[in-house]
Design an enzyme around this catalytic site. Structure first.
Site, PDB file in Angstrom:
ATOM      1  N   GLU A   1       0.836  -1.202   0.000  1.00  0.00           N
ATOM      2  CA  GLU A   1       0.000   0.000   0.000  1.00  0.00           C
ATOM      3  C   GLU A   1       0.875   1.259   0.000  1.00  0.00           C
ATOM      4  OE1 GLU A   1      -2.732   0.092   3.317  1.00  0.00           O
ATOM      5  OE2 GLU A   1      -3.837   1.795   2.486  1.00  0.00           O
TER       6      GLU A   1
ATOM      7  N   GLU B   1      -6.249  -9.094   3.693  1.00  0.00           N
ATOM      8  CA  GLU B   1      -5.409  -8.376   4.670  1.00  0.00           C
ATOM      9  C   GLU B   1      -5.365  -9.195   5.947  1.00  0.00           C
ATOM     10  OE1 GLU B   1      -5.999  -4.201   5.422  1.00  0.00           O
ATOM     11  OE2 GLU B   1      -6.543  -3.831   3.319  1.00  0.00           O
TER      12      GLU B   1
ATOM     13  N   GLN C   1       2.197  -6.195   5.539  1.00  0.00           N
ATOM     14  CA  GLN C   1       2.350  -5.865   4.136  1.00  0.00           C
ATOM     15  C   GLN C   1       3.734  -6.306   3.660  1.00  0.00           C
ATOM     16  OE1 GLN C   1       1.178  -1.869   3.117  1.00  0.00           O
ATOM     17  NE2 GLN C   1      -0.794  -2.034   4.164  1.00  0.00           N
TER      18      GLN C   1
ATOM     19  N   ASN D   1     -12.635  -1.284  -0.645  1.00  0.00           N
ATOM     20  CA  ASN D   1     -11.831  -1.822   0.461  1.00  0.00           C
ATOM     21  C   ASN D   1     -12.446  -1.364   1.766  1.00  0.00           C
ATOM     22  OD1 ASN D   1      -9.207  -2.767   1.870  1.00  0.00           O
ATOM     23  ND2 ASN D   1      -9.402  -0.626   2.520  1.00  0.00           N
ATOM     24  N   GLU D   2     -12.671  -2.283   2.666  1.00  0.00           N
ATOM     25  CA  GLU D   2     -13.218  -1.935   3.978  1.00  0.00           C
ATOM     26  C   GLU D   2     -14.329  -0.893   3.825  1.00  0.00           C
ATOM     27  OE1 GLU D   2     -10.128  -1.352   6.956  1.00  0.00           O
ATOM     28  OE2 GLU D   2      -9.460  -3.408   6.685  1.00  0.00           O
TER      29      GLU D   2
ATOM     30  N   TYR E   1      -6.703  -8.699  11.639  1.00  0.00           N
ATOM     31  CA  TYR E   1      -5.356  -8.419  12.148  1.00  0.00           C
ATOM     32  C   TYR E   1      -5.199  -8.993  13.547  1.00  0.00           C
ATOM     33  CZ  TYR E   1      -4.352  -5.322   8.233  1.00  0.00           C
ATOM     34  OH  TYR E   1      -4.097  -4.836   6.970  1.00  0.00           O
TER      35      TYR E   1
HETATM   36  O1  AHR Z   1      -2.947  -2.481   6.251  1.00  0.00           O
HETATM   37  C1  AHR Z   1      -3.228  -1.262   6.859  1.00  0.00           C
HETATM   38  C2  AHR Z   1      -4.708  -0.890   6.772  1.00  0.00           C
HETATM   39  O2  AHR Z   1      -5.463  -1.815   7.481  1.00  0.00           O
HETATM   40  C3  AHR Z   1      -5.333  -0.896   5.411  1.00  0.00           C
HETATM   41  O3  AHR Z   1      -5.099   0.267   4.705  1.00  0.00           O
HETATM   42  C4  AHR Z   1      -6.786  -1.041   5.728  1.00  0.00           C
HETATM   43  O4  AHR Z   1      -7.513  -1.668   4.702  1.00  0.00           O
HETATM   44  C5  AHR Z   1      -6.792  -1.821   7.022  1.00  0.00           C
HETATM   45  O5  AHR Z   1      -7.612  -1.243   7.985  1.00  0.00           O
END
Ligand code: AHR
Length: 522
Positions: free
Chosen positions: A57, A327, A376, A204-205, A271
Site C-alpha cells: 500500500e 489483509e 504488508q 476496500n473496507e 489483524y
Molecule cells: O494495512 C493497513 C490498513 O489496514 C489498510 O489500509 C486497511 O484496509 C486496514 O484497515
C-alpha cells in the site's frame, strides 16, 4: 544465527534406524508427546499458490524507499525498483500483489499516477501520516513491478470517493488492445501491449475507511460498480467484493445473499494484536503473556474462516465464490520515534509463528480460501522485508514464507493432531500445529509449529498410504521470544538444516520450544 545446541544422537537406543541431528534450544528441559496421523492416500483440496500473496500500500515506506527509489537513486536499482528487494521477492515466488490499498485505495485516482512523472500532481496522503504523495509510483510502475517479480496483479479500485466510470476506465486503460483513446494514451505513456489484470477489487473496507457503509447499501453499490468492469474475454479480471471485518457475519450474510452471483471472490480482513485496538502492544521487548495472547489471537483465524465459509456455503454451495483473506497479519503499537501513521514495526520470531499458524489454517480451508495477502510487503506491519536507506534485512516472517514455498500449489492432506495445550494465564492453544501436503513434484511436505516457548515436543507422525524413507528440511527458531534481524545483524534469525528420524512408517520429529520446521519426506 538461530541459537541451537545441536547434537548428533545415536537413536538406536530408541529402536530407531537412523542417525539424526536433533536440535535442542538452549535451556529446553522437557518435551511433550504429540501424535499425528497423516492420510497421504486421502488428498484434499489444492492449496492455491495465491495463499502466499502479499499486499503493498502507499503507506509509510512501503512503496517509496521500500520498493521504489527512482532511477537516479544511489541505491542499486532496475528502472527505479530496488535490486535487493526485487531479488528477495523473486526468491519468495510471490504469486500475487495487491495494490494500491487498503484505505489509500479509496482516495486514489488513477489518472493522477500516469504520464510524465514530473507532471503528476502531488497530493496529501490523508489517511497515512498526512505526508506528500508524489504519485511517482502509479499504474505503470505497479504493473511493471509485478511483472518484474513474476507476480500477478491485484488492483484495488476506488468505490469510496470514485465513480463507476473512473473504475471502468482504469480497467480499460490497463487491458484494452484496441485503438480506443484510453488504450492509445497507455501506449503514449510507454506501454504498447495491455498488461494482464487477473484480479480487481471493488472497494476496500467499505464498512470503515472505504465509506462507512451498511452492507445493505454496499451490496447494491458493489453490483453497480462491478457491472461496468469490462475487459477482453482473455483478460477479464476476477471481481472481489469488499468483505467483512473480523467477525461481522451480518456483513457476509447480506453480501452473499444479495450479490453472490456478481462476485468471483469475497474478502475478509483480520489483524492480530496482543492487546486492545487502542493499545495493541509492542513489537519487541514483550512478555510471555503477550507472546501467548498474540498466538492465541492469531489462531482465531480458524474460527473466522470456518464461520464466514459456513455462511458462504449457504448462498454458494458449489463454492464458486472464493474467500480471499486479502489483509492479515500482526499490528503492534508504532515504534517510538517514528511517524505513527507509517505503521512501521519490528518483526520477531513471534511473527514467524503467527505466519506459520495462519498458513496452516489456510491450508486446512483450501477448498474455500483461495488467496491471502499478508499486510504488508515491505516496511509496513508484518513485513517480509525491512529497509533503511541502502540497507535491507529479511524478517523471520520472510523465512517462514520461504520455507513454506513447497506448499504453493500442493495438494492438502488430512492431518489429525493429538497435542497437549500450551497455556499461559487466560490464553491457551494447541502446542503443536501441523500441515501436510503433496507438493507439485509428488513429494510429501510436512510443517510443524511448536508454540510453547518453554517446552519441546516429541512428535510421532504416522503416515498412512506412503512409504517413508527419510525426511529432512529446515528449522526456524531462536533463544529469545523477540529474536529478530536488524540492519547490523541481518542473519540473527534464519533457517537451519533439520533432520527427522524414522521408525517404520512413523516419523519422529523433535521440535525445540518456539520453532517452525518444514520437512520433505522421501
Ligand atoms: O494495512 C493497513 C490498513 O489496514 C489498510 O489500509 C486497511 O484496509 C486496514 O484497515
Amino acid at each position: 544465527m538461530p541459537i541451537l545446541q545441536g547434537a548428533l544422537r545415536l537413536t538406536a537406543a530408541l529402536g530407531l534406524a537412523t542417525l539424526s541431528f536433533v536440535p535442542l534450544a538452549a535451556g529446553a528441559a522437557e518435551s511433550a508427546a504429540v501424535s499425528v496421523t497423516i492420510q497421504a492416500d486421502k488428498p484434499g483440496a489444492k492449496i492455491d499458490r495465491n495463499l502466499y500473496g502479499q499486499f503493498a500500500e502507499h503507506l509509510g515506506h512501503g512503496i517509496y524507499e521500500g520498493i521504489w527509489v527512482g532511477e537516479d537513486s544511489s541505491i542499486p536499482n532496475t528502472r527505479g525498483y530496488r535490486n535487493d528487494v526485487v531479488a528477495a521477492l523473486k526468491k519468495l515466488k510471490v504469486p500475487v500483489v495487491r495494490w494500491p490499498g487498503g484505505c489509500f485505495a479509496d482516495e486514489y485516482h488513477w489518472r493522477e499516477g500516469i504520464g510524465p512523472r514530473d507532471k503528476r500532481p502531488v497530493k496529501v496522503n490523508t489517511h497515512w501520516g498526512a505526508v506528500e504523495e508524489p504519485n511517482t509510483f502509479g499504474t505503470h510502475e505497479f504493473l511493471d513491478f509485478a511483472e518484474l517479480i513474476g507476480a500477478d496483479a491485484y488492483v484495488s479500485g476506488n468505490v469510496g470517493s470514485g465513480s463507476p466510470q473512473e473504475m471502468a476506465e482504469w480497467v480499460e486503460y490497463i487491458t484494452s488492445d484496441t485503438k480506443s483513446t484510453l488504450a492509445e494514451l497507455r501506449r503514449k505513456n510507454g506501454r504498447e501491449k495491455p498488461w494482464k489484470l487477473p484480479y480487481f477489487g471493488v472497494g476496500n473496507e467499505t464498512w470503515g475507511c472505504g465509506g462507512n457503509m451498511r452492507p445493505e447499501y454496499f451490496a447494491d453499490l458493489y453490483k453497480q460498480f462491478a457491472t461496468f468492469i469490462k475487459a477482453p474475454r482473455d483478460n477479464t479480471p476476477l471481481k472481489i467484493a469488499s468483505g467483512a471485518n473480523v467477525a461481522d457475519y451480518h456483513w457476509t450474510e447480506v453480501m452473499l445473499s444479495q450479490a453472490a452471483k456478481h462476485m468471483d471472490a469475497y474478502s475478509l480482513h483480520y489483524y492480530t494484536f496482543p492487546g486492545r485496538w487502542e493499545n495493541k502492544g509492542a513489537s519487541t521487548g514483550f512478555t510471555e503473556d503477550a507472546w501467548a495472547s498474540t498466538l492465541n489471537h492469531a489462531v482465531r483465524m480458524e474460527e473466522l474462516v470456518t464461520k464466514h465459509s459456513a455462511i458462504m456455503d449457504k448462498y454458494d454451495p458449489d463454492k464458486k465464490v472464493a474467500l480471499y483473506v486479502d489483509e492479515w497479519g500482526t499490528w503492534y503499537d508504532p515504534e517510538p520515534g517514528r511517524n505513527p501513521g507509517f505503521l512501521y514495526q519490528q518483526n520477531t520470531l513471534r511473527d514467524a509463528l503467527v505466519a506459520s499458524l495462519t498458513l496452516d489454517i489456510f491450508h486446512r480451508h483450501a477448498d474455500r480460501v483461495k488467496m491471502s495477502n499478508i499486510a504488508q510487503m515491505v516496511n509496513v506491519l508484518q513485513a517480509m522485508i525491512l529497509t533503511d536507506k541502502e540497507k535491507m534485512t529479511l524478517t523471520p516472517t520472510y523465512h517462514v514464507f520461504e520455507m513454506y514455498i513447497p506448499f504453493q500449489g500442493a495438494t492438502s492432506l488430512p492431518a489429525e493432531v493429538q497435542s497437549p495445550t500450551y497455556s499461559r494465564g487466560e490464553w491457551s492453544l494447541p502446542q503443536v500445529s501441523v500441515s501436510a501436503a503433496r507438493d507439485v513434484n509428488g513429494k510429501l511436505q510436512i510443517a510443524f509449529t511448536n508454540v510453547d516457548p518453554n517446552k519441546g515436543a516429541s512428535v510421532s507422525a504416522k503416515i498412512n498410504g506412503a512409504n517413508v524413507k527419510s525426511a529432512s528440511g529446515r528449522i526456524l527458531t531462536a533463544s529469545a521470544l523477540d529474536a529478530r534481524n536488524t540492519f547490523d545483524k541481518p542473519e540473527a534469525v534464519k533457517p537451519a538444516p533439520f533432520k527427522a528420524s524414522k521408525k517404520g512408517n512413523e516419523l519422529r520429529v523433535e521440535l525445540p520450544p518456539k520453532s517452525v520446521v518444514v520437512v520433505a519426506v522421501e
